[in-house]
Write a protein that holds these residues in place. Structure first.
Motif, mmCIF file in Angstrom:
data_model
loop_
_atom_site.group_PDB
_atom_site.id
_atom_site.type_symbol
_atom_site.label_atom_id
_atom_site.label_comp_id
_atom_site.label_asym_id
_atom_site.label_seq_id
_atom_site.Cartn_x
_atom_site.Cartn_y
_atom_site.Cartn_z
ATOM 1 N N THR A 1 17.832 -32.141 28.314
ATOM 2 C CA THR A 1 16.996 -32.751 27.291
ATOM 3 C C THR A 1 15.756 -32.092 27.359
ATOM 4 O O THR A 1 15.058 -31.850 28.500
ATOM 5 C CB THR A 1 16.715 -34.376 27.879
ATOM 6 O OG1 THR A 1 18.146 -34.815 27.414
ATOM 7 C CG2 THR A 1 16.021 -34.912 26.730
ATOM 8 N N SER B 1 12.410 -36.986 22.239
ATOM 9 C CA SER B 1 13.451 -36.584 23.024
ATOM 10 C C SER B 1 14.473 -35.609 22.377
ATOM 11 O O SER B 1 14.765 -36.064 21.017
ATOM 12 C CB SER B 1 14.181 -37.544 23.850
ATOM 13 O OG SER B 1 13.323 -38.315 24.788
ATOM 14 N N SER C 1 8.264 -30.735 27.746
ATOM 15 C CA SER C 1 8.669 -30.631 29.419
ATOM 16 C C SER C 1 10.328 -30.717 28.976
ATOM 17 O O SER C 1 10.825 -30.860 28.006
ATOM 18 C CB SER C 1 8.244 -31.724 29.984
ATOM 19 O OG SER C 1 8.753 -33.160 29.437
ATOM 20 N N ARG C 2 10.825 -30.382 30.210
ATOM 21 C CA ARG C 2 12.408 -30.371 30.078
ATOM 22 C C ARG C 2 13.019 -30.914 31.150
ATOM 23 O O ARG C 2 12.172 -30.926 32.448
ATOM 24 C CB ARG C 2 12.941 -28.907 29.829
ATOM 25 C CG ARG C 2 12.663 -27.974 30.867
ATOM 26 C CD ARG C 2 12.983 -26.394 30.412
ATOM 27 N NE ARG C 2 14.820 -26.324 30.057
ATOM 28 C CZ ARG C 2 14.990 -25.500 29.241
ATOM 29 N NH1 ARG C 2 14.122 -24.575 28.628
ATOM 30 N NH2 ARG C 2 16.230 -25.425 29.232
ATOM 31 N N ASP C 3 14.228 -31.297 31.216
ATOM 32 C CA ASP C 3 15.016 -31.965 32.250
ATOM 33 C C ASP C 3 16.403 -31.272 32.288
ATOM 34 O O ASP C 3 17.160 -31.631 31.472
ATOM 35 C CB ASP C 3 15.091 -33.448 32.458
ATOM 36 C CG ASP C 3 15.940 -33.775 33.529
ATOM 37 O OD1 ASP C 3 16.487 -33.139 34.250
ATOM 38 O OD2 ASP C 3 15.614 -34.942 34.112
ATOM 39 N N ASN C 4 16.640 -30.131 32.909
ATOM 40 C CA ASN C 4 17.769 -29.415 32.866
ATOM 41 C C ASN C 4 18.966 -30.098 33.299
ATOM 42 O O ASN C 4 20.036 -29.842 32.671
ATOM 43 C CB ASN C 4 17.677 -27.984 33.701
ATOM 44 C CG ASN C 4 16.629 -27.014 33.106
ATOM 45 O OD1 ASN C 4 16.407 -26.911 31.959
ATOM 46 N ND2 ASN C 4 16.389 -25.973 33.669
ATOM 47 N N LYS D 1 19.399 -33.197 32.699
ATOM 48 C CA LYS D 1 19.734 -33.994 31.514
ATOM 49 C C LYS D 1 19.981 -33.172 30.420
ATOM 50 O O LYS D 1 20.531 -34.088 29.312
ATOM 51 C CB LYS D 1 18.784 -35.043 31.357
ATOM 52 C CG LYS D 1 18.791 -36.030 32.726
ATOM 53 C CD LYS D 1 17.640 -37.223 32.410
ATOM 54 C CE LYS D 1 17.686 -38.158 33.618
ATOM 55 N NZ LYS D 1 16.573 -39.184 33.267
ATOM 56 N N SER E 1 20.225 -24.765 30.717
ATOM 57 C CA SER E 1 19.152 -24.174 31.706
ATOM 58 C C SER E 1 18.783 -22.683 31.461
ATOM 59 O O SER E 1 18.011 -22.144 31.849
ATOM 60 C CB SER E 1 19.716 -24.550 32.942
ATOM 61 O OG SER E 1 20.865 -23.861 33.416
ATOM 62 N N TYR F 1 11.545 -32.483 25.726
ATOM 63 C CA TYR F 1 10.689 -33.754 25.621
ATOM 64 C C TYR F 1 9.519 -33.153 24.817
ATOM 65 O O TYR F 1 9.074 -32.016 25.118
ATOM 66 C CB TYR F 1 10.315 -34.515 26.707
ATOM 67 C CG TYR F 1 11.437 -35.115 27.436
ATOM 68 C CD1 TYR F 1 11.816 -34.591 28.707
ATOM 69 C CD2 TYR F 1 12.096 -36.320 27.137
ATOM 70 C CE1 TYR F 1 12.925 -35.225 29.478
ATOM 71 C CE2 TYR F 1 13.138 -36.929 27.930
ATOM 72 C CZ TYR F 1 13.596 -36.204 29.060
ATOM 73 O OH TYR F 1 14.571 -36.723 29.483
#
Length: 116
Positions: free
Chosen positions: A78, A21, A71-74, A76, A30, A80
């Motif tokens: 973060t 992470s 992958s990404r979580d905009n 959060k 983002s 990965y």
């Protein structure tokens, strides 16, 4: 202040898995592509994966294609890196990266060691 904090590295046996992470802060996450690099002892740092702003454009180096998933979580802020079927040659320090206004920003890195 731009900051990346990587985590998730460690010692794993060949064939095992790890999930890295990278928590980002200090910029509009983002709006920027994100990258994972790695640097093995005695070798140059190499780009291994990248992901576009919305997560639908990804790139993988041949050395990790089919085994690693970025992958990404905009929400959060973060990014990965899921690493499966790990090999001893994947041993390296792994870094996340973003290029902001033509400058490269790096995290402190997380060590991944693949060994029996």
């Amino acid at each position: 202040q731009v900051q990346f904090v990587e985590s998730g590295g460690g010692l794993v046996q060949p064939g095992g898995s790890l999930r890295l992470s990278c928590a980002a802060s200090g910029f509009t996450f983002s709006e920027h592509a994100m990258y994972w690099y790695r640097q093995a002892p005695g070798k140059e740092r190499e780009s291994i994966a990248s992901i576009g702003t919305s997560g639908d454009n990804t790139y993988y180096a041949d050395s990790v294609k089919g085994r690693f998933t970025i992958s990404r979580d905009n929400a959060k802020t973060t990014v990965y890196l899921q690493m499966n079927s790990l090999k001893p040659e994947d041993t390296a320090v792994y870094y996340c990266n973003a290029r902001l206004a033509f400058l490269d920003y790096w995290g402190q890195g997380t060590q991944v060691t693949v060994s029996s």
